[in-house]
Design a protein around this motif. Sequence first.
Motif, short mmCIF file in Angstrom:
data_model
loop_
_atom_site.label_atom_id
_atom_site.label_comp_id
_atom_site.label_asym_id
_atom_site.label_seq_id
_atom_site.Cartn_x
_atom_site.Cartn_y
_atom_site.Cartn_z
N ILE A 1 0.84 -1.18 0.00
CA ILE A 1 0.00 0.00 0.00
C ILE A 1 0.88 1.25 0.00
N SER A 2 0.45 2.26 -0.73
CA SER A 2 1.05 3.59 -0.64
C SER A 2 -0.09 4.61 -0.64
N MET A 3 0.20 5.84 -0.23
CA MET A 3 -0.87 6.83 -0.12
C MET A 3 -0.40 8.22 -0.52
N LEU A 4 -1.24 8.89 -1.30
CA LEU A 4 -1.12 10.31 -1.58
C LEU A 4 -2.17 11.03 -0.76
N ALA A 5 -1.77 12.05 -0.01
CA ALA A 5 -2.72 12.83 0.80
C ALA A 5 -2.60 14.30 0.44
N TYR A 6 -3.74 14.97 0.36
CA TYR A 6 -3.82 16.40 0.02
C TYR A 6 -4.52 17.12 1.17
N HIS A 7 -3.84 18.11 1.73
CA HIS A 7 -4.38 18.90 2.84
C HIS A 7 -4.36 20.38 2.47
N ILE A 8 -5.29 21.12 3.03
CA ILE A 8 -5.33 22.57 2.85
C ILE A 8 -5.41 23.24 4.21
N GLU A 9 -4.46 24.14 4.48
CA GLU A 9 -4.55 25.06 5.62
C GLU A 9 -5.09 26.37 5.10
N SER A 10 -6.13 26.88 5.72
CA SER A 10 -6.77 28.09 5.22
C SER A 10 -6.92 29.13 6.31
N PRO A 11 -6.49 30.40 6.04
CA PRO A 11 -6.71 31.46 7.02
C PRO A 11 -8.16 31.95 7.01
N THR A 12 -8.92 31.58 6.00
CA THR A 12 -10.33 31.93 5.92
C THR A 12 -11.18 30.68 6.16
N PRO A 13 -12.44 30.84 6.51
CA PRO A 13 -13.27 29.67 6.84
C PRO A 13 -13.34 28.68 5.67
N MET A 14 -13.29 27.40 6.03
CA MET A 14 -13.37 26.31 5.06
C MET A 14 -14.27 25.24 5.65
N THR A 15 -15.21 24.74 4.85
CA THR A 15 -16.11 23.70 5.33
C THR A 15 -16.04 22.49 4.40
N LYS A 16 -16.35 21.33 4.96
CA LYS A 16 -16.42 20.09 4.18
C LYS A 16 -17.75 19.42 4.45
N THR A 17 -18.41 18.97 3.38
CA THR A 17 -19.72 18.35 3.51
C THR A 17 -19.75 17.07 2.68
N ARG A 18 -20.18 15.98 3.28
CA ARG A 18 -20.36 14.74 2.53
C ARG A 18 -21.74 14.76 1.88
N LEU A 19 -21.77 14.76 0.56
CA LEU A 19 -23.03 14.73 -0.17
C LEU A 19 -23.58 13.31 -0.28
N SER A 20 -22.67 12.36 -0.40
CA SER A 20 -23.03 10.95 -0.49
C SER A 20 -21.77 10.14 -0.21
N GLU A 21 -21.89 8.84 -0.32
CA GLU A 21 -20.72 7.99 -0.07
C GLU A 21 -19.56 8.34 -1.00
N LYS A 22 -19.88 8.83 -2.21
CA LYS A 22 -18.85 9.03 -3.23
C LYS A 22 -18.52 10.49 -3.53
N HIS A 23 -19.21 11.43 -2.91
CA HIS A 23 -19.03 12.83 -3.28
C HIS A 23 -18.91 13.71 -2.03
N ILE A 24 -17.84 14.51 -1.99
CA ILE A 24 -17.59 15.43 -0.88
C ILE A 24 -17.32 16.82 -1.45
N VAL A 25 -17.91 17.84 -0.83
CA VAL A 25 -17.71 19.23 -1.25
C VAL A 25 -16.92 19.97 -0.18
N MET A 26 -15.88 20.67 -0.62
CA MET A 26 -15.13 21.59 0.23
C MET A 26 -15.44 23.00 -0.25
N ALA A 27 -15.86 23.88 0.67
CA ALA A 27 -16.20 25.26 0.32
C ALA A 27 -15.19 26.20 0.94
N LYS A 28 -14.71 27.15 0.11
CA LYS A 28 -13.66 28.08 0.54
C LYS A 28 -13.67 29.29 -0.37
N ASN A 29 -13.62 30.48 0.21
CA ASN A 29 -13.53 31.73 -0.55
C ASN A 29 -14.56 31.84 -1.66
N GLY A 30 -15.77 31.40 -1.38
CA GLY A 30 -16.85 31.53 -2.35
C GLY A 30 -16.88 30.47 -3.43
#
Length: 386
Positions: free
Chosen positions: A104-133
Amino acid sequence: MSATDPIAHSAFSDPRSGTEHFIAVSPPPGGTFEEQVSHLDETYKAAANALGLGPETAIFRRLFLSDIMNQAPFLSDTELACGLPDNPVAVSIVQQPPLRGAKISMLAYHIESPTPMTKTRLSEKHIVMAKNGLRHLWSTRLCTGSDHGSRSVGSQTHQVFDDLIGALRRQGGTLRDNCMRTWIYLKDVDVFYQGMVDGRSELFVRNGMNGDTHYIASTGIEGACAHRHDLVGMDAYSVFGLAPKQVSHLNDFDHLCPTEDYNVTFERGTRIAYAERSQYFISGTASIDRYGQVVHPGDVMRQLERALDNIDALLLSGGARLEDMKYLIVYLRDPSDYTRVKTYLDTHYPNLPMFIVKGAICRPEWLVEAEGVAVARGARPDLPMF
């Protein structure tokens, strides 16, 4: 990531809009799969802690597995694969055996944000991240979940894309206007690639995409999901709220021909420009010339050099260079080429997070293909920030 290093990291930072982190993690060879997963998880969490990255900064992970049919059930209830109920993460899981010896190997992507950032699971397969409009939709593990083998690769391609199109529509978007990048995995690329290409082309026409508009940056490569009879799987990245002038497509016709010249429909790369940075999504790129011909048949090292030259040319067409790449995924048809390829990449790109995995390319003559993401400094105050 050298043969002995368990982790590699790259980042792009701007104090006004935050930092994008790209992390590559791989356990050492040996031991059971469960032991390797435990080692990977511990190493990843320690690295994130050292970088000051809380769980809320995790956006996307891709897990490369050596034997998904046997390994996916163990992963199904782990935090690595599922995230936490109050902290959703988009997780891709694909059988593309890591060639450094681990399971096994893994690629991970992270975001540090000075402005508000939200994450919402829409379904098992779809996730939305909201940031800066803007809303960023990560779609992973798209497949038919087939438990029988009666459906053709073309019909499976349509079904997988229809899942994505439905998610885009529910967010007020379309495939043509909002999808920036796809990764398409085929169980036997030598057999099923053309059927996927034909199905995708039909679907693109149906959704208003042709040579006079644009296509989508993409990799079509050998890989498999955890369902026995699925021939096609897909991950995708889409964005809502971009202005048309923020998105452009990359090519250098002195190096590479338009993909339509050999009857496939994808963009070689997509640039998303922001006020302070530009992101470059580089499609799977092989040793091809401006006439659409394979360059250096039978020579994996010269093919690798040509593929990287082509990536550099694509990036240069959009104002970046190969040095701006934040990670690289290299697909090899023949695992016996691993040592030479790894030595070359370690020598020329020693600090770049990198994955070398087994994955046959769409033409048998192509021995190696590469893709990745670059981020470069921008100076466009007329555009919104990332």
